[in-house]
Motif scaffolding. Structure first.
Motif, PDB file in Angstrom:
ATOM      1  N   LYS A   1      15.537  10.429  -2.185  1.00 21.40           N
ATOM      2  CA  LYS A   1      16.713  11.466  -1.862  1.00 21.40           C
ATOM      3  C   LYS A   1      18.333  11.066  -1.101  1.00 21.40           C
ATOM      4  O   LYS A   1      18.815  11.880  -1.958  1.00 21.40           O
ATOM      5  CB  LYS A   1      16.773  13.182  -1.837  1.00 21.40           C
ATOM      6  CG  LYS A   1      15.466  13.573  -1.903  1.00 21.40           C
ATOM      7  CD  LYS A   1      14.449  14.821  -1.351  1.00 21.40           C
ATOM      8  CE  LYS A   1      13.690  15.254  -2.933  1.00 21.40           C
ATOM      9  NZ  LYS A   1      13.330  16.734  -2.111  1.00 21.40           N
TER      10      LYS A   1
ATOM     11  N   THR B   1      -0.981  17.386  -9.286  1.00 24.47           N
ATOM     12  CA  THR B   1      -0.568  15.935  -9.519  1.00 24.47           C
ATOM     13  C   THR B   1      -1.239  14.826  -8.581  1.00 24.47           C
ATOM     14  O   THR B   1      -1.942  13.992  -8.894  1.00 24.47           O
ATOM     15  CB  THR B   1       0.865  15.945  -9.423  1.00 24.47           C
ATOM     16  OG1 THR B   1       1.926  16.642  -9.787  1.00 24.47           O
ATOM     17  CG2 THR B   1       1.639  14.141  -9.222  1.00 24.47           C
TER      18      THR B   1
ATOM     19  N   LYS C   1       8.264  13.062  -8.596  1.00 21.95           N
ATOM     20  CA  LYS C   1       9.306  15.057  -9.514  1.00 21.95           C
ATOM     21  C   LYS C   1       8.531  16.044  -9.015  1.00 21.95           C
ATOM     22  O   LYS C   1       8.695  16.957  -8.734  1.00 21.95           O
ATOM     23  CB  LYS C   1       9.005  14.252 -10.830  1.00 21.95           C
ATOM     24  CG  LYS C   1      10.700  13.261 -11.329  1.00 21.95           C
ATOM     25  CD  LYS C   1      10.286  13.610 -12.403  1.00 21.95           C
ATOM     26  CE  LYS C   1      11.816  12.505 -12.863  1.00 21.95           C
ATOM     27  NZ  LYS C   1      11.540  12.440 -14.590  1.00 21.95           N
ATOM     28  N   ASN C   2       6.801  15.192  -8.651  1.00 22.63           N
ATOM     29  CA  ASN C   2       6.475  16.311  -8.421  1.00 22.63           C
ATOM     30  C   ASN C   2       5.520  16.454  -7.335  1.00 22.63           C
ATOM     31  O   ASN C   2       5.011  15.424  -6.732  1.00 22.63           O
ATOM     32  CB  ASN C   2       5.253  16.334  -9.753  1.00 22.63           C
ATOM     33  CG  ASN C   2       6.034  17.456 -10.796  1.00 22.63           C
ATOM     34  OD1 ASN C   2       6.337  18.141 -10.914  1.00 22.63           O
ATOM     35  ND2 ASN C   2       5.915  15.951 -12.199  1.00 22.63           N
TER      36      ASN C   2
ATOM     37  N   ASN D   1       4.586   9.859  -8.356  1.00 25.50           N
ATOM     38  CA  ASN D   1       5.324  10.159  -8.359  1.00 25.50           C
ATOM     39  C   ASN D   1       6.104  11.061  -8.072  1.00 25.50           C
ATOM     40  O   ASN D   1       5.417  12.093  -6.850  1.00 25.50           O
ATOM     41  CB  ASN D   1       4.027  11.847  -9.596  1.00 25.50           C
ATOM     42  CG  ASN D   1       4.731  12.776 -10.615  1.00 25.50           C
ATOM     43  OD1 ASN D   1       6.040  13.172 -10.355  1.00 25.50           O
ATOM     44  ND2 ASN D   1       4.092  13.435 -11.495  1.00 25.50           N
TER      45      ASN D   1
ATOM     46  N   GLY E   1       7.753  14.095  -3.118  1.00 24.57           N
ATOM     47  CA  GLY E   1       7.193  13.847  -4.476  1.00 24.57           C
ATOM     48  C   GLY E   1       5.638  13.216  -3.505  1.00 24.57           C
ATOM     49  O   GLY E   1       5.075  14.160  -2.834  1.00 24.57           O
TER      50      GLY E   1
END
Length: 205
Positions: A155, A35, A29-30, A27, A11
Motif C-alpha cells: 500500500k 477468501t 483485495k480481500n 488475494n 489482504g
C-alpha cells in the motif's frame, strides 16, 4: 516438516510447504474467511495432503487490518487446537523487512489515514519495536536513519521510497527464520499498535 503460514495483515496470503515443495496463493483485495479457507483448501489439494498432515502452523500477527488479523489468527488457533499442533508467529513489519536484502532495515506498513507503523531492524535484532506515527514523521524517522534500507508494504509503494511488497519469497524467509520459535495456540495473539477507530480519542493516531 510440513507447515502452513498465512498473512492476513494486508489482504490474504498463504504458503504451504509439503514434503519440501512449496505452494503459494494470494488475494490482495480481500481478507476474510470466505477468501482464506478456500485458499487453504486449494493449497492442500495442490499438495495432495490433508490439513492433519501439517506439522506446524504460522501466522503474521500484525500490526495490520483488525478484521483480517482476527480472522487469520482465529483460523490458525482453531487448526492448532483441534489437531493438537504447535504454531509460530511473525510480526508484519519483520515480514516486510525480508523484501530487502539489507541487514539494516527500517520497515514501514500502512495504517490508513496517512498513518503508518514503523520498526527498525539490525540483522535479527529489533532495534526499535513497532510504533504508530504519521507519514510525515515516518519520513523524518527514515531520514534520521539514512544508513538503513527501507521496506514497505504494497500500500505504501510509491508513497515512501523503498523496496515494497510481500509475497512467496518473504513468507518462505519468515518461516525459515521463525519456525523454531514454537508457541502454543494459547499464546498466539494479534499485535495491535493502534487503537480501533471507535476507541480513538483526541490526540490518538
Amino acid at each position: 516438516m510440513n507447515y502452513l503460514m498465512i498473512d492476513t495483515a494486508e489482504g490474504t496470503r498463504a504458503l504451504l510447504c509439503a514434503s519440501g515443495a512449496y505452494y503459494y496463493d494470494e488475494n490482495l483485495k480481500n481478507a476474510g474467511s470466505e477468501t482464506l479457507m478456500p485458499m487453504i483448501d486449494g493449497l492442500l489439494k495442490r499438495a495432495n495432503i490433508a490439513i492433519a498432515d501439517v506439522d506446524i502452523f504460522g501466522a503474521c500477527v500484525g500490526p495490520g487490518s483488525f478484521t483480517g488479523l482476527r480472522i487469520g489468527l482465529t483460523t490458525i488457533k482453531t487448526f492448532c487446537y483441534s489437531l493438537n499442533k504447535p504454531c509460530f508467529a511473525v510480526n508484519n513489519l519483520r515480514l516486510n523487512s525480508y523484501n530487502n536484502n539489507s541487514e539494516k532495515v527500517v520497515s514501514v506498513a500502512d495504517a490508513g489515514n496517512k498513518v503508518c507503523y514503523v520498526a527498525r531492524y539490525d540483522g535479527d535484532v529489533e532495534t526499535d519495536c513497532a510504533v504508530c506515527m504519521t507519514l510525515e514523521d515516518a519520513r523524518t524517522y527514515i531520514a534520521a536513519h539514512g544508513d538503513y534500507a527501507v521496506s514497505t508494504d504494497g500500500k505504501l509503494a510509491g508513497v515512501i521510497d523503498g523496496t515494497s511488497g510481500v509475497g512467496e519469497r518473504e513468507l518462505k524467509i519468515a518461516a525459515e527464520k521463525h519456525i523454531a520459535d514454537v508457541i502454543s495456540q494459547k499464546d498466539l495473539s494479534p499485535l495491535y499498535i493502534r487503537k480501533a477507530q471507535p476507541e480513538r480519542g483526541a490526540g490518538d493516531l
